[in-house]
Design an enzyme around this catalytic site. Sequence first.
Site, mmCIF file in Angstrom:
data_model
loop_
_atom_site.group_PDB
_atom_site.id
_atom_site.type_symbol
_atom_site.label_atom_id
_atom_site.label_comp_id
_atom_site.label_asym_id
_atom_site.label_seq_id
_atom_site.Cartn_x
_atom_site.Cartn_y
_atom_site.Cartn_z
ATOM 1 N N GLY A 79 0.829 -1.197 0.000
ATOM 2 C CA GLY A 79 0.000 0.000 0.000
ATOM 3 C C GLY A 79 0.859 1.240 0.000
ATOM 4 N N GLU A 95 0.885 -0.772 -6.348
ATOM 5 C CA GLU A 95 1.612 -0.996 -5.092
ATOM 6 C C GLU A 95 1.980 -2.472 -4.912
ATOM 7 O OE1 GLU A 95 2.903 1.070 -3.025
ATOM 8 O OE2 GLU A 95 2.011 2.982 -3.612
ATOM 9 N N GLU A 99 5.875 -3.300 -4.599
ATOM 10 C CA GLU A 99 6.385 -3.656 -3.278
ATOM 11 C C GLU A 99 6.696 -5.139 -3.122
ATOM 12 O OE1 GLU A 99 3.714 -1.769 -0.388
ATOM 13 O OE2 GLU A 99 5.078 -0.055 -0.449
ATOM 14 N N PRO A 116 -7.403 10.498 11.854
ATOM 15 C CA PRO A 116 -7.354 11.959 11.789
ATOM 16 C C PRO A 116 -6.088 12.533 12.413
ATOM 17 C CG PRO A 116 -9.422 11.169 12.751
ATOM 18 C CD PRO A 116 -8.475 10.009 12.705
ATOM 19 N N GLU A 145 10.866 -8.793 3.266
ATOM 20 C CA GLU A 145 10.448 -10.118 2.830
ATOM 21 C C GLU A 145 8.938 -10.111 2.641
ATOM 22 O OE1 GLU A 145 10.232 -13.289 5.807
ATOM 23 O OE2 GLU A 145 10.705 -11.816 7.352
#
Length: 178
Positions: A79, A95, A99, A116, A145
Amino acid sequence: MSDEVVTVADDLQYCPRCGAPLIVRLLPTEDRPRLVCDRGHILYVNPKLIVGVIPERQRQILLMRRGIEPRYGFWTYPGGYMEIDESVEECAVREAEEEIGVKVEIRGLVGVYSRPGPHGPGIVSIVFRGETMDEKATPGREALEARWFEAEDIPWDDLAYDTTRWALRDWTEARGGG
Ligand SMILES: [Zn+2]
Protein backbone atom coordinates in the site's frame (compact mmCIF):
# COMPACT_ATOMS: atom_id res chain seq x y z
CA MET A 1 -10.01 23.97 16.90
CA SER A 2 -7.47 26.59 15.84
CA ASP A 3 -4.71 24.79 17.73
CA GLU A 4 -5.33 21.65 15.69
CA VAL A 5 -5.12 23.50 12.41
CA VAL A 6 -1.89 25.17 13.41
CA THR A 7 -0.37 21.85 14.47
CA VAL A 8 -1.37 20.12 11.25
CA ALA A 9 0.09 22.92 9.20
CA ASP A 10 3.25 23.56 11.21
CA ASP A 11 5.54 22.95 8.27
CA LEU A 12 3.52 25.01 5.82
CA GLN A 13 4.97 28.49 5.93
CA TYR A 14 4.54 29.79 2.40
CA CYS A 15 1.68 30.05 -0.04
CA PRO A 16 2.12 27.43 -2.80
CA ARG A 17 0.43 29.75 -5.30
CA CYS A 18 2.39 32.97 -4.75
CA GLY A 19 5.12 32.27 -2.20
CA ALA A 20 3.93 34.82 0.35
CA PRO A 21 3.98 33.87 4.04
CA LEU A 22 0.92 32.03 5.31
CA ILE A 23 -0.84 33.04 8.49
CA VAL A 24 -3.72 31.42 10.34
CA ARG A 25 -6.90 33.51 10.11
CA LEU A 26 -10.56 33.03 10.78
CA LEU A 27 -12.24 34.33 7.63
CA PRO A 28 -15.93 35.27 7.64
CA THR A 29 -16.51 32.76 4.83
CA GLU A 30 -14.93 29.79 6.65
CA ASP A 31 -16.09 27.78 9.63
CA ARG A 32 -12.63 27.25 11.09
CA PRO A 33 -9.28 29.05 11.00
CA ARG A 34 -7.42 28.59 7.72
CA LEU A 35 -3.94 29.23 6.38
CA VAL A 36 -4.17 32.37 4.25
CA CYS A 37 -1.61 34.55 2.50
CA ASP A 38 -1.96 38.31 2.27
CA ARG A 39 -3.31 38.00 -1.29
CA GLY A 40 -6.20 35.97 0.07
CA HIS A 41 -5.18 32.53 -1.22
CA ILE A 42 -6.47 29.87 1.15
CA LEU A 43 -4.41 26.73 1.64
CA TYR A 44 -6.75 23.89 2.59
CA VAL A 45 -5.03 21.12 4.53
CA ASN A 46 -6.80 17.83 3.80
CA PRO A 47 -6.09 14.20 4.64
CA LYS A 48 -3.88 12.16 2.34
CA LEU A 49 -5.21 9.11 0.56
CA ILE A 50 -3.51 5.77 1.03
CA VAL A 51 -4.54 2.67 -0.93
CA GLY A 52 -3.70 -0.86 0.08
CA VAL A 53 -4.45 -4.33 -1.21
CA ILE A 54 -4.52 -7.68 0.56
CA PRO A 55 -3.34 -10.28 -2.00
CA GLU A 56 -5.17 -13.61 -1.68
CA ARG A 57 -4.49 -17.03 -3.09
CA GLN A 58 -6.12 -20.28 -1.99
CA ARG A 59 -7.37 -18.77 1.28
CA GLN A 60 -3.94 -17.45 2.16
CA ILE A 61 -2.86 -13.82 2.17
CA LEU A 62 0.48 -12.35 1.22
CA LEU A 63 1.97 -9.93 3.72
CA MET A 64 5.27 -8.08 3.58
CA ARG A 65 7.66 -6.84 6.23
CA ARG A 66 8.46 -3.15 5.83
CA GLY A 67 12.02 -2.41 4.81
CA ILE A 68 11.80 1.34 5.34
CA GLU A 69 10.95 3.69 8.15
CA PRO A 70 8.54 4.33 9.68
CA ARG A 71 7.64 0.98 11.20
CA TYR A 72 10.68 -0.76 9.76
CA GLY A 73 10.42 -4.52 10.22
CA PHE A 74 6.67 -4.62 10.88
CA TRP A 75 4.17 -6.51 8.76
CA THR A 76 1.61 -5.05 6.42
CA TYR A 77 0.04 -5.57 3.00
CA PRO A 78 1.21 -3.58 -0.02
CA GLY A 79 0.00 0.00 0.00
CA GLY A 80 0.99 3.61 -0.35
CA TYR A 81 0.04 7.12 -1.28
CA MET A 82 -2.10 7.61 -4.34
CA GLU A 83 -0.53 9.33 -7.30
CA ILE A 84 -2.43 12.26 -8.78
CA ASP A 85 -3.12 10.52 -12.12
CA GLU A 86 -4.42 7.12 -11.07
CA SER A 87 -7.62 5.52 -9.81
CA VAL A 88 -7.75 3.79 -6.43
CA GLU A 89 -7.80 0.39 -8.17
CA GLU A 90 -4.79 1.32 -10.31
CA CYS A 91 -2.96 2.44 -7.20
CA ALA A 92 -3.65 -0.87 -5.46
CA VAL A 93 -2.41 -2.89 -8.45
CA ARG A 94 0.69 -0.71 -8.77
CA GLU A 95 1.61 -1.00 -5.09
CA ALA A 96 1.36 -4.80 -5.15
CA GLU A 97 3.61 -4.89 -8.20
CA GLU A 98 6.17 -2.41 -6.84
CA GLU A 99 6.38 -3.66 -3.28
CA ILE A 100 6.22 -7.42 -3.64
CA GLY A 101 6.21 -8.09 -7.38
CA VAL A 102 2.80 -9.76 -7.70
CA LYS A 103 -0.04 -9.06 -10.10
CA VAL A 104 -3.40 -8.72 -8.39
CA GLU A 105 -6.93 -8.46 -9.71
CA ILE A 106 -9.12 -6.31 -7.51
CA ARG A 107 -11.96 -8.35 -6.05
CA GLY A 108 -13.74 -5.91 -3.79
CA LEU A 109 -13.40 -3.56 -0.89
CA VAL A 110 -12.22 -4.66 2.54
CA GLY A 111 -12.90 -1.27 4.09
CA VAL A 112 -12.19 2.43 4.35
CA TYR A 113 -10.36 3.64 7.44
CA SER A 114 -9.34 7.04 8.73
CA ARG A 115 -6.74 8.27 11.13
CA PRO A 116 -7.35 11.96 11.79
CA GLY A 117 -4.64 14.47 12.60
CA PRO A 118 -3.23 16.51 14.20
CA HIS A 119 -0.88 13.89 15.64
CA GLY A 120 0.66 12.95 12.33
CA PRO A 121 -0.91 13.72 9.00
CA GLY A 122 -4.57 12.88 8.67
CA ILE A 123 -4.96 9.92 6.38
CA VAL A 124 -7.75 7.96 4.74
CA SER A 125 -6.85 4.39 3.93
CA ILE A 126 -8.78 2.41 1.32
CA VAL A 127 -8.09 -1.32 1.34
CA PHE A 128 -9.06 -3.83 -1.34
CA ARG A 129 -9.00 -7.58 -1.67
CA GLY A 130 -6.81 -8.67 -4.54
CA GLU A 131 -6.68 -12.11 -6.11
CA THR A 132 -3.32 -13.24 -7.41
CA MET A 133 -2.11 -16.26 -9.35
CA ASP A 134 1.49 -15.53 -8.39
CA GLU A 135 2.75 -17.88 -5.72
CA LYS A 136 6.21 -16.38 -5.55
CA ALA A 137 6.63 -12.81 -4.36
CA THR A 138 9.59 -10.64 -5.25
CA PRO A 139 10.10 -8.05 -2.52
CA GLY A 140 11.05 -4.63 -3.86
CA ARG A 141 13.37 -2.15 -2.22
CA GLU A 142 10.75 -1.18 0.38
CA ALA A 143 10.16 -4.71 1.67
CA LEU A 144 12.44 -7.02 3.66
CA GLU A 145 10.45 -10.12 2.83
CA ALA A 146 7.01 -11.30 1.80
CA ARG A 147 5.29 -14.39 3.13
CA TRP A 148 1.99 -16.25 2.77
CA PHE A 149 -0.17 -16.47 5.88
CA GLU A 150 -3.21 -18.50 6.82
CA ALA A 151 -5.82 -16.34 8.57
CA GLU A 152 -4.97 -17.89 11.94
CA ASP A 153 -1.26 -17.09 11.54
CA ILE A 154 -1.57 -13.35 10.93
CA PRO A 155 1.11 -11.67 13.11
CA TRP A 156 -1.30 -9.43 15.02
CA ASP A 157 1.33 -8.18 17.46
CA ASP A 158 3.75 -7.13 14.75
CA LEU A 159 1.54 -5.20 12.35
CA ALA A 160 2.70 -1.83 11.10
CA TYR A 161 -0.31 0.40 11.78
CA ASP A 162 -3.73 0.60 13.40
CA THR A 163 -5.21 0.75 9.91
CA THR A 164 -3.36 -2.47 9.02
CA ARG A 165 -4.92 -4.22 12.01
CA TRP A 166 -8.40 -2.87 11.30
CA ALA A 167 -8.29 -3.97 7.66
CA LEU A 168 -6.95 -7.45 8.44
CA ARG A 169 -9.55 -7.84 11.18
CA ASP A 170 -12.29 -6.96 8.69
CA TRP A 171 -10.79 -9.30 6.07
CA THR A 172 -10.68 -12.10 8.63
CA GLU A 173 -14.27 -11.52 9.75
CA ALA A 174 -15.52 -11.36 6.17
CA ARG A 175 -13.92 -14.76 5.55
CA GLY A 176 -15.68 -16.18 8.56
CA GLY A 177 -12.48 -16.96 10.41
CA GLY A 178 -10.68 -15.37 13.28
ZN1 LIG B 1 -0.80 33.37 -2.05
